[in-house]
Design an enzyme around this catalytic site. Structure first.
Site, PDB file in Angstrom:
ATOM      1  N   ALA A 170     -46.762  45.436  43.931  1.00  0.00           N
ATOM      2  CA  ALA A 170     -45.648  44.405  44.074  1.00  0.00           C
ATOM      3  C   ALA A 170     -44.805  44.389  45.670  1.00  0.00           C
ATOM      4  O   ALA A 170     -43.811  44.321  45.807  1.00  0.00           O
ATOM      5  CB  ALA A 170     -44.572  44.645  43.030  1.00  0.00           C
ATOM      6  N   GLY A 171     -46.005  44.372  46.464  1.00  0.00           N
ATOM      7  CA  GLY A 171     -45.311  44.261  48.118  1.00  0.00           C
ATOM      8  C   GLY A 171     -45.125  42.882  48.257  1.00  0.00           C
ATOM      9  O   GLY A 171     -45.311  41.862  47.337  1.00  0.00           O
ATOM     10  N   TYR A 172     -45.560  42.192  49.515  1.00  0.00           N
ATOM     11  CA  TYR A 172     -45.173  40.925  49.933  1.00  0.00           C
ATOM     12  C   TYR A 172     -46.339  40.243  49.134  1.00  0.00           C
ATOM     13  O   TYR A 172     -46.119  39.188  48.636  1.00  0.00           O
ATOM     14  CB  TYR A 172     -45.383  40.684  51.264  1.00  0.00           C
ATOM     15  CG  TYR A 172     -44.121  41.415  52.041  1.00  0.00           C
ATOM     16  CD1 TYR A 172     -42.919  40.927  51.902  1.00  0.00           C
ATOM     17  CD2 TYR A 172     -44.365  42.395  52.864  1.00  0.00           C
ATOM     18  CE1 TYR A 172     -41.782  41.339  52.540  1.00  0.00           C
ATOM     19  CE2 TYR A 172     -43.244  42.877  53.822  1.00  0.00           C
ATOM     20  CZ  TYR A 172     -41.882  42.193  53.402  1.00  0.00           C
ATOM     21  OH  TYR A 172     -40.878  42.748  54.278  1.00  0.00           O
ATOM     22  N   ASN A 179     -47.149  47.820  39.160  1.00  0.00           N
ATOM     23  CA  ASN A 179     -46.389  48.534  40.397  1.00  0.00           C
ATOM     24  C   ASN A 179     -45.887  49.927  40.132  1.00  0.00           C
ATOM     25  O   ASN A 179     -45.463  50.089  38.961  1.00  0.00           O
ATOM     26  CB  ASN A 179     -45.324  47.689  40.958  1.00  0.00           C
ATOM     27  CG  ASN A 179     -45.097  48.087  42.281  1.00  0.00           C
ATOM     28  OD1 ASN A 179     -45.892  47.902  43.182  1.00  0.00           O
ATOM     29  ND2 ASN A 179     -43.686  48.374  42.830  1.00  0.00           N
ATOM     30  N   GLU A 229     -40.342  48.899  66.998  1.00  0.00           N
ATOM     31  CA  GLU A 229     -39.184  48.470  66.043  1.00  0.00           C
ATOM     32  C   GLU A 229     -38.297  49.911  65.692  1.00  0.00           C
ATOM     33  O   GLU A 229     -37.096  49.882  65.535  1.00  0.00           O
ATOM     34  CB  GLU A 229     -39.607  47.785  64.872  1.00  0.00           C
ATOM     35  CG  GLU A 229     -40.230  46.333  65.197  1.00  0.00           C
ATOM     36  CD  GLU A 229     -40.098  45.416  63.925  1.00  0.00           C
ATOM     37  OE1 GLU A 229     -40.329  45.683  62.911  1.00  0.00           O
ATOM     38  OE2 GLU A 229     -39.874  44.160  64.419  1.00  0.00           O
ATOM     39  N   LYS A 268     -35.605  36.968  64.132  1.00  0.00           N
ATOM     40  CA  LYS A 268     -36.008  37.643  63.486  1.00  0.00           C
ATOM     41  C   LYS A 268     -35.464  37.863  62.052  1.00  0.00           C
ATOM     42  O   LYS A 268     -36.145  38.022  60.917  1.00  0.00           O
ATOM     43  CB  LYS A 268     -36.147  39.224  64.171  1.00  0.00           C
ATOM     44  CG  LYS A 268     -36.543  40.422  63.481  1.00  0.00           C
ATOM     45  CD  LYS A 268     -37.983  40.409  63.302  1.00  0.00           C
ATOM     46  CE  LYS A 268     -38.688  41.844  62.848  1.00  0.00           C
ATOM     47  NZ  LYS A 268     -40.150  41.816  62.945  1.00  0.00           N
TER      48      LYS A 268
END
Lengths: 404, 404
Positions: free
Chosen positions: B11-13, B37, B170, B378
Site C-alpha cells: 500500500a505504497g504510492y 499490506n 534531501e 515541492k
C-alpha cells in the site's frame, strides 16, 4: 570603606530565592552580591520527574537566571564550584577564585546509591535537567528500537523505578500517563510494557497518611504500575536489577531502563570542608549558620534541621529551602547592620505528591486531599514557587495552567 | 459465475493508487479486490527523510489505509507477504494464503549496500516509518548523552550520510535545519556538530543540471554540511566509517550516527519468483505486465522501465509509480472485459529535490527552479500525491501548508 561581599553558591530554590531577597532588602551601595551557578539557567528540581518521563519538555522546567536577577545589584557568574575554603573565606571555581565576607551554600542534592553494586554505573538518576532529558531520550530510544528491530526484545520496554518515596511515586505517576502515549507514538502494544517500582522499605511513601498511600498505590496500579515492596535492589547490571525477595530468594528483573529515585544526600563539596556534616548535610544553627563558621550560611538540601515535634529531620523540600533563603537573606542583612540574627522556624503549609498531571494526594493546612482537588493544589504550589522568585511575570511564562 | 479476483501487494504510492483507481473504475459485482499490506497505514516514503531528521513526526508522514479505501469494494488484509507463487497464482502471508486471477506487485524498495562491509549492521537506513523514527531517536539520544556525560565524546555528535543522490541530499537539507534546533534543545554548541556527506561517485545528484547542483551544494555548505565526494565508503564499524580518499589513502571518520542513503533495489521477494529480474527489479512489458506472466503486473520500485530518450532507466519515483498504478488498474479492467491493454507512457512533469523546508532545486515543466519558488512547488507536488489517493479530504488532513 569596602562594601561587604556576599557569595551565593547555587541557583536552585534556595540560592536563587536568597539572591532575589537580598536584592530586594539591600541597597546597591550596601553590599556586593555574587551568584555562582553551573548553568545559566535555574531549573525547577521538583518538576524534573516530569521532564524525565517526557510529560514536560526540559525547556518548560527551566528559565534563564537573568530573568529574575537585577544586574545592577547582583553579579552572576556561570561557573562550577571546585572547592570551598571556609578558613580562607574563598571559593575556587573553573571560572576564577572568589572571596567573600558572607557565603550562602545552596548547592542542592546529589543522588545516594548506598553503595549498592552497579547502581552508579547502570541506573539513571533524575539529578538535573540534563540527566532528566537523558532519561526521557533513553526511554524513547528503547521504544523506537523495539519498534524497528526484527527480533524484538520485550525487556527493552521494562522500566524499573528504584524507590517508592516522594520522587519515585511522582515519577511513576508521570510514567503511568506517558507510557500509553509512548505506545501510540512508537506502535507498541501497551501490554508489552512493564513499569515496576522496587522499594527496600516495607511501605510506600513513608511518613504519609496510610489512607493517602492506599489511594496512591491504587491509582498507580489501576494504570498498570507494578509494586515490589520490601524487596531491596542488591545489584544493578547492564541488563537490569537483582532484587532480594527473602533471605535466600532473589529475582532478576531484566529492564531496558532502570531509574534510581531512592535517596538523596548533600553536595559532596561539603565533605571536603572542615564543617561537620553527615552525608554532606550540615546540622545548621537555629539562624541557619554552620557550626563554628559564623560567616557561612547553609540552606536547602545541604542543611539538616530536626523537627522537634517528630524528632526527625525536616525533609529536603523546595518549600523549606525557599523559606530558609528568605531567613538567610534577612540574617545576613542583620549581621551587616550589626543586629542579631533571628531563629528560622519552618512554616509547613502542607505536602502534595502528584500522581501524574491529573491526580495527587496530600495534606494541605492539615487536611487530606486527593484527586483533582489535590492535583490543582499541587499546581498552585508549583506556581507559588515561581511567584516567590520571579513574580507574576514568571508565573505567566512558566506556570502550570493546564488546570482540570 | 465467479468474479475475477485482483490481489494488490503493498500500500505504497503504487499499490494504494491501484486500489483507489480500481474501486473507482470497477463495479462491486465485477471483481473481488484484496489489498495486502504489512501495516495498517500508508506512509509517504518520499517524506521519510523528514521523519528521520525529526523535522516531521512519524504521525505526519502516515495515514490509515482505511481512510482512502471503500470497504464495500476492497478487502484490506494486514499481513506480511512471505512468498509469491506466480505459477500457482497464490500468495502466502503470515495471515493466510490468497489466490488471484490478477496480481499487482507493488512491494516497494529495499536498501542496497553493495556488499560494503559492516553497512548492514552499523549504518541506519531510511527504509520505512519505523526505521526513520529510529534514526530520529538515535540522533536525539546521541545529543542527550553528550549533554549529560561528564567526559564528553564529541564524535557522538558527528553524523555521516552515505550518498549524495536524491535521498541523501534531501536528508541533508532537513538535517541542516534540524541540527541548530537539536543544539538548542540539548545545550550543544553548534560548532561541535559535524554533518558529513560521503559519496563514492565524483559528483553530487547525478543527472541533475550542474547549475542546480552547485546551488544545492552551496546552500548546504552555507549551513555547515561538509562534502567528501569521490571517496567511497569501504567499511562501516560501530565507531564510524572508513572512506577511501585515493588509491592508497584512507580516512576513518568517527561518528555516532551513520545513515546509508546511497542505493535502492527492488523487494527481495521478487528474486524468489521465476520472474526475470535484476536486483529484484523487473523489466516490465509496455503494459506493465511481467514477461511470461500475463496475469502479473509489476509497478513502482520493483518495475524497471527504460527511458528511450536517454537510454537509461526511469528513476524509481512516486510520480511514476502513481501513473503506473492508474495504467495498471485500467489494463486489468481491459483484460477482464476482454479488451486489449494499453501501453504505459510516463508523463514526466518534473523533479524537485528539497533542501530543507525552505529551499529546493528542480526542473518543472522543463524550467529550472530554485529557492522559495522551488520549495513551494515541492510542497504542491507532495500535496498532489495526497490528492490523487485521497482527494481533498486527505490534502486538508495531511497536506503541507507551511508554505513560504
Amino acid at each position: 570603606m569596602k562594601r561587604p561581599s556576599i557569595l551565593v553558591l547555587g541557583a536552585g530554590y534556595g540560592g536563587l530565592t536568597t539572591v532575589v531577597n537580598l536584592q530586594k532588602i539591600m541597597g546597591t551601595d550596601e553590599v556586593d552580591i555574587t551568584l555562582i551557578n553551573k548553568n545559566e539557567y535555574h531549573y525547577e528540581s521538583t518538576w524534573l520527574h516530569e521532564a524525565a518521563a517526557g510529560t514536560m519538555t526540559p525547556e518548560q522546567v527551566r528559565y534563564d537566571i537573568k530573568e529574575v536577577i537585577d544586574p545592577v545589584k547582583v553579579r552572576f557568574v556561570q561557573a562550577t564550584v571546585e572547592a570551598i575554603d571556609v578558613a580562607g573565606k574563598k571559593v575556587l571555581t573553573d571560572n576564577g577564585e572568589f572571596t567573600y565576607d558572607y557565603i550562602v551554600i545552596a548547592l542542592g542534592f546529589e543522588g545516594e546509591t548506598f553503595g549498592i553494586e552497579g547502581l552508579d554505573k547502570y541506573a539513571l538518576s533524575i539529578a538535573n535537567v540534563k540527566a532528566a532529558r537523558y532519561i526521557r531520550e533513553h526511554i524513547e530510544f528503547q521504544f523506537a528500537t523495539w519498534s524497528a528491530e526484527e527480533v524484538k526484545d520485550d525487556s527493552r520496554l521494562n522500566i524499573v523505578v528504584g524507590g517508592a518515596g516522594f520522587t519515585g511515586i511522582e515519577f511513576l505517576g508521570e510514567l503511568a500517563n506517558r507510557v500509553p502515549e509512548l505506545c501510540k507514538e512508537f506502535d507498541v502494544p501497551r501490554e508489552k510494557v512493564r513499569v515496576i517500582c522496587v522499594e527496600a522499605a516495607p511501605m510506600v511513601l513513608p511518613g504519609f497518611d496510610p489512607e493517602l498511600v492506599n489511594y496512591a498505590v491504587g491509582h498507580l496500579e489501576s494504570k498498570g504500575i507494578e509494586f515490589s515492596i520490601g524487596t531491596p535492589v542488591v545489584e544493578a547490571t547492564p541488563e537490569g536489577v537483582n532484587i532480594k525477595k527473602s533471605d535466600d530468594e532473589f529475582e532478576f528483573i531484566k529492564a531496558g531502563t532502570v531509574v534510581w529515585a531512592a535517596g538523596v544526600r548533600g553536595n559532596r563539596l561539603i565533605e571536603t570542608t572542615p564543617i561537620e556534616n553527615m552525608r554532606a548535610r550540615v546540622k545548621v544553627e537555629k539562624d541557619l549558620r554552620a557550626p563554628a563558621f559564623p560567616d557561612v550560611f547553609i540552606i536547602g538540601d545541604c542543611a539538616l534541621m530536626i523537627n522537634e515535634e517528630t524528632n526527625r529531620p525536616y525533609p529536603p523540600t523546595a518549600q523549606i529551602a525557599m523559606q530558609q533563603a528568605e531567613a538567610a537573606a534577612a540574617n545576613i542583612k542583620a549581621l551587616i547592620q550589626g543586629q542579631t540574627t533571628q531563629e528560622f522556624i519552618p512554616d509547613l503549609k502542607g505536602t502534595v505528591c502528584s500522581l501524574g498531571d491529573d491526580d495527587a494526594i496530600g495534606v494541605v493546612f492539615g487536611k487530606k486531599v486527593t484527586g483533582k482537588r489535590a492535583s490543582f493544589m499541587k499546581k498552585m504550589i508549583d506556581n507559588r514557587a515561581l511567584y516567590m522568585v520571579g513574580g507574576p511575570k514568571l508565573v505567566i511564562k512558566k506556570g502550570k495552567f493546564n488546570v482540570l
